[in-house]
Design a protein around this motif. Structure first.
Motif, PDB file in Angstrom:
ATOM      1  N   THR A  74       0.812  -1.213   0.000  1.00  0.00           N
ATOM      2  CA  THR A  74       0.000   0.000   0.000  1.00  0.00           C
ATOM      3  C   THR A  74       0.846   1.264   0.000  1.00  0.00           C
ATOM      4  OG1 THR A  74      -0.191  -0.198   2.401  1.00  0.00           O
ATOM      5  CG2 THR A  74      -2.014  -1.041   1.086  1.00  0.00           C
ATOM      6  N   GLY A  75       2.015   1.230   0.651  1.00  0.00           N
ATOM      7  CA  GLY A  75       2.880   2.412   0.649  1.00  0.00           C
ATOM      8  C   GLY A  75       3.351   2.753  -0.747  1.00  0.00           C
ATOM      9  N   HIS A  92      -3.162  -6.319  -2.747  1.00  0.00           N
ATOM     10  CA  HIS A  92      -4.130  -5.796  -1.781  1.00  0.00           C
ATOM     11  C   HIS A  92      -3.944  -6.505  -0.452  1.00  0.00           C
ATOM     12  CE1 HIS A  92      -6.681  -9.397  -1.831  1.00  0.00           C
ATOM     13  NE2 HIS A  92      -6.532  -9.421  -3.145  1.00  0.00           N
ATOM     14  N   SER A  93      -4.545  -5.956   0.592  1.00  0.00           N
ATOM     15  CA  SER A  93      -4.449  -6.533   1.929  1.00  0.00           C
ATOM     16  C   SER A  93      -5.128  -7.891   1.985  1.00  0.00           C
ATOM     17  CB  SER A  93      -5.096  -5.584   2.940  1.00  0.00           C
ATOM     18  OG  SER A  93      -5.296  -6.221   4.182  1.00  0.00           O
ATOM     19  N   VAL A 113      -5.306  -6.475  -9.926  1.00  0.00           N
ATOM     20  CA  VAL A 113      -4.898  -7.083  -8.659  1.00  0.00           C
ATOM     21  C   VAL A 113      -3.928  -8.228  -8.962  1.00  0.00           C
ATOM     22  CG1 VAL A 113      -5.652  -8.409  -6.659  1.00  0.00           C
ATOM     23  CG2 VAL A 113      -7.026  -6.481  -7.450  1.00  0.00           C
ATOM     24  N   VAL A 114      -2.764  -8.210  -8.305  1.00  0.00           N
ATOM     25  CA  VAL A 114      -1.739  -9.232  -8.568  1.00  0.00           C
ATOM     26  C   VAL A 114      -1.466 -10.089  -7.330  1.00  0.00           C
ATOM     27  CG1 VAL A 114      -0.659  -7.872 -10.394  1.00  0.00           C
ATOM     28  CG2 VAL A 114       0.145  -7.620  -8.033  1.00  0.00           C
ATOM     29  N   GLY A 115      -2.486 -10.236  -6.484  1.00  0.00           N
ATOM     30  CA  GLY A 115      -2.337 -11.059  -5.295  1.00  0.00           C
ATOM     31  C   GLY A 115      -2.367 -10.242  -4.023  1.00  0.00           C
ATOM     32  N   GLU A 116      -2.026 -10.900  -2.911  1.00  0.00           N
ATOM     33  CA  GLU A 116      -2.029 -10.251  -1.610  1.00  0.00           C
ATOM     34  C   GLU A 116      -0.652  -9.694  -1.277  1.00  0.00           C
ATOM     35  OE1 GLU A 116      -3.267 -13.150   1.202  1.00  0.00           O
ATOM     36  OE2 GLU A 116      -5.324 -13.276   0.455  1.00  0.00           O
ATOM     37  N   ILE A 117      -0.626  -8.698  -0.402  1.00  0.00           N
ATOM     38  CA  ILE A 117       0.631  -8.135   0.084  1.00  0.00           C
ATOM     39  C   ILE A 117       1.459  -9.253   0.719  1.00  0.00           C
ATOM     40  CG2 ILE A 117       1.642  -6.574   1.803  1.00  0.00           C
ATOM     41  CD1 ILE A 117      -0.868  -4.788   1.386  1.00  0.00           C
ATOM     42  N   ALA A 118       2.727  -9.306   0.358  1.00  0.00           N
ATOM     43  CA  ALA A 118       3.670 -10.329   0.829  1.00  0.00           C
ATOM     44  C   ALA A 118       3.396 -11.704   0.239  1.00  0.00           C
ATOM     45  CB  ALA A 118       3.697 -10.411   2.352  1.00  0.00           C
ATOM     46  N   ASN A 119       2.468 -11.776  -0.711  1.00  0.00           N
ATOM     47  CA  ASN A 119       2.186 -13.042  -1.389  1.00  0.00           C
ATOM     48  C   ASN A 119       1.677 -12.778  -2.803  1.00  0.00           C
ATOM     49  OD1 ASN A 119       1.888 -15.854  -1.733  1.00  0.00           O
ATOM     50  ND2 ASN A 119      -0.242 -15.788  -1.035  1.00  0.00           N
ATOM     51  N   PRO A 120       2.467 -12.051  -3.623  1.00  0.00           N
ATOM     52  CA  PRO A 120       2.014 -11.733  -4.976  1.00  0.00           C
ATOM     53  C   PRO A 120       2.023 -12.963  -5.878  1.00  0.00           C
ATOM     54  CG  PRO A 120       4.293 -11.084  -4.706  1.00  0.00           C
ATOM     55  CD  PRO A 120       3.809 -11.526  -3.349  1.00  0.00           C
ATOM     56  N   ASP A 121       1.149 -12.951  -6.875  1.00  0.00           N
ATOM     57  CA  ASP A 121       1.129 -13.998  -7.890  1.00  0.00           C
ATOM     58  C   ASP A 121       2.114 -13.581  -8.982  1.00  0.00           C
ATOM     59  OD1 ASP A 121       0.483 -15.432 -10.304  1.00  0.00           O
ATOM     60  OD2 ASP A 121      -1.404 -16.027  -9.372  1.00  0.00           O
ATOM     61  N   LEU A 122       3.267 -14.235  -9.033  1.00  0.00           N
ATOM     62  CA  LEU A 122       4.336 -13.810  -9.934  1.00  0.00           C
ATOM     63  C   LEU A 122       3.964 -13.970 -11.398  1.00  0.00           C
ATOM     64  CD1 LEU A 122       7.510 -15.077  -8.043  1.00  0.00           C
ATOM     65  CD2 LEU A 122       6.338 -12.870  -7.897  1.00  0.00           C
ATOM     66  N   ARG A 139       8.798  -7.106   2.822  1.00  0.00           N
ATOM     67  CA  ARG A 139       7.645  -7.787   2.237  1.00  0.00           C
ATOM     68  C   ARG A 139       8.068  -8.886   1.256  1.00  0.00           C
ATOM     69  NH1 ARG A 139       3.838  -6.243   5.791  1.00  0.00           N
ATOM     70  NH2 ARG A 139       2.992  -4.163   5.412  1.00  0.00           N
ATOM     71  N   ASP A 140       9.031  -8.581   0.396  1.00  0.00           N
ATOM     72  CA  ASP A 140       9.319  -9.476  -0.722  1.00  0.00           C
ATOM     73  C   ASP A 140      10.793  -9.789  -0.917  1.00  0.00           C
ATOM     74  OD1 ASP A 140       6.584  -9.797  -1.930  1.00  0.00           O
ATOM     75  OD2 ASP A 140       6.724  -7.620  -2.053  1.00  0.00           O
ATOM     76  N   GLY A 141      11.582  -9.618   0.138  1.00  0.00           N
ATOM     77  CA  GLY A 141      13.009  -9.884   0.013  1.00  0.00           C
ATOM     78  C   GLY A 141      13.325 -11.299  -0.440  1.00  0.00           C
TER      79      GLY A 141
END
Length: 331
Positions: A74-75, A92-93, A113-122, A139-141
């Motif tokens: 979101t940031g 999104h959350s 929408v590409v998935g949830e925060i910290a769990n995107p659908d690549l 989040r995505d390191g």
């Protein structure tokens, strides 16, 4: 904030992951290109010019004028929209289906929408053929290698407290430094106006404000000073109760409902993550301890939107929070 006017690029047709990975390989410095640079495909497409951005993961070469941006928190979404950039994709959350309600629907319309925060659908991310991805290491390191194979990926180290520094990095990556200066200047002016409306710096400092967050599955959090909302309260020069100095790492001091009296202050703002019943909001706020708080007896408890005050983490959210602070603190 600024209404978005940027045109969309190519239509978001479904594309194979391998094709998107191949496209992302074209990222080295080149000559000036047309106004549609970064959206062309094929062997005859002119390579986009790039510049170096210093990120949490090292130096990254990004397009000078990225056109297809994907944001994974979101940031980053707030930053892009604040700078006049409409991403082609965003996460999104986990507790919501769409994007934060504080963002104007006309600005988020059409964002995939590409998935949830910290769990995107690549695969969904890759299908959008991004030329830039914005996210954070926290989040995505662990997905950095996969993400940078899709497109240049700019990561900040964390989120929250460092939101202003993160915004500057986002602006650098997006090529929007001039716009960023205007956003920051407008925010500083807004802060000064609200401080004046509160009666000036001296009166603001004499008003102790607490922020209490009810979180489903966790203890109640009395927010300290080292977080997003804490920084906004500090910008206004508002007083903070002594309990905030006990916050772990400056972030929050967690208590059970039986110790909610520790949250007392002149004014208390509250929010809830998840169900009010499961988070204990309803039970706690109906308790004798809560009703005995000074802020409660004085009618100075204000429930606010968790997705704005906690998850917004940007200048567009901050401006709306400032307006709400002015309205509630001058009642």
């Amino acid at each position: 904030m600024t209404t978005l006017t940027r045109r969309r690029g190519l239509s978001l047709g479904a594309l194979a992951l391998a094709g998107a990975l191949a496209l992302s390989a074209c990222g080295s410095s080149g000559s000036d290109s047309s106004s549609d640079a970064g959206t062309g495909t094929g062997a005859d497409a002119a390579p986009a010019r790039t510049h170096t951005v210093k990120t949490a993961m090292g130096d990254v070469e990004v397009p000078v004028n990225p056109r297809r941006v994907v944001v994974l928190d979101t940031g980053e979404l707030d930053s892009a929209l604040s700078l006049g950039v409409r991403p082609v994709g965003a996460t999104h959350s986990a507790t919501e289906d769409g994007f934060p309600a504080y963002l104007p629907s006309e600005e988020t319309k059409g964002i995939k929408v590409v998935g949830e925060i910290a769990n995107p659908d690549l695969e969904t991310v890759a299908s959008l053929k991004p030329d830039l991805i914005l996210t954070s290491e926290v989040r995505d390191g662990d997905r950095y290698e996969q993400l940078k194979a899709i497109a240049p990926t700019v990561m900040t180290e964390s989120t929250g407290t460092a939101w202003k520094e993160n915004f500057q990095l986002h602006a650098d990556a997006l090529g929007k430094q001039a716009e960023a200066k205007k956003v920051v200047a407008a925010y500083d002016t807004h802060v000064a106006e609200v401080t004046e409306a509160l009666g000036g710096k001296e009166k603001a400092a004499a008003t102790e404000v607490n922020f209490v967050r009810f979180v489903e599955g966790s203890d109640i959090r009395i927010y300290g000073k080292q977080n997003y909302i804490g920084s906004i309260l500090a910008d206004l020069g508002l007083g903070r109760p002594a309990i905030t100095d006990k916050a772990k790492d400056g972030f929050s001091y967690d208590v059970s409902p039986e110790k909610i009296d520790l949250a007392d202050a002149d004014v208390i703002f509250t929010s809830t993550y998840g169900s009010p019943e499961k988070a204990g909001t309803t039970k706690t706020m109906n308790s004798g301890l809560w009703k005995g708080l000074k802020a409660s007896k004085d009618g100075k408890v204000f429930e606010v939107d968790d997705r704005l005050w906690i998850a917004g983490i940007g200048y567009t959210a901050a401006d709306q929070i400032l307006d709400e602070l002015r309205t509630d603190l001058t009642k």
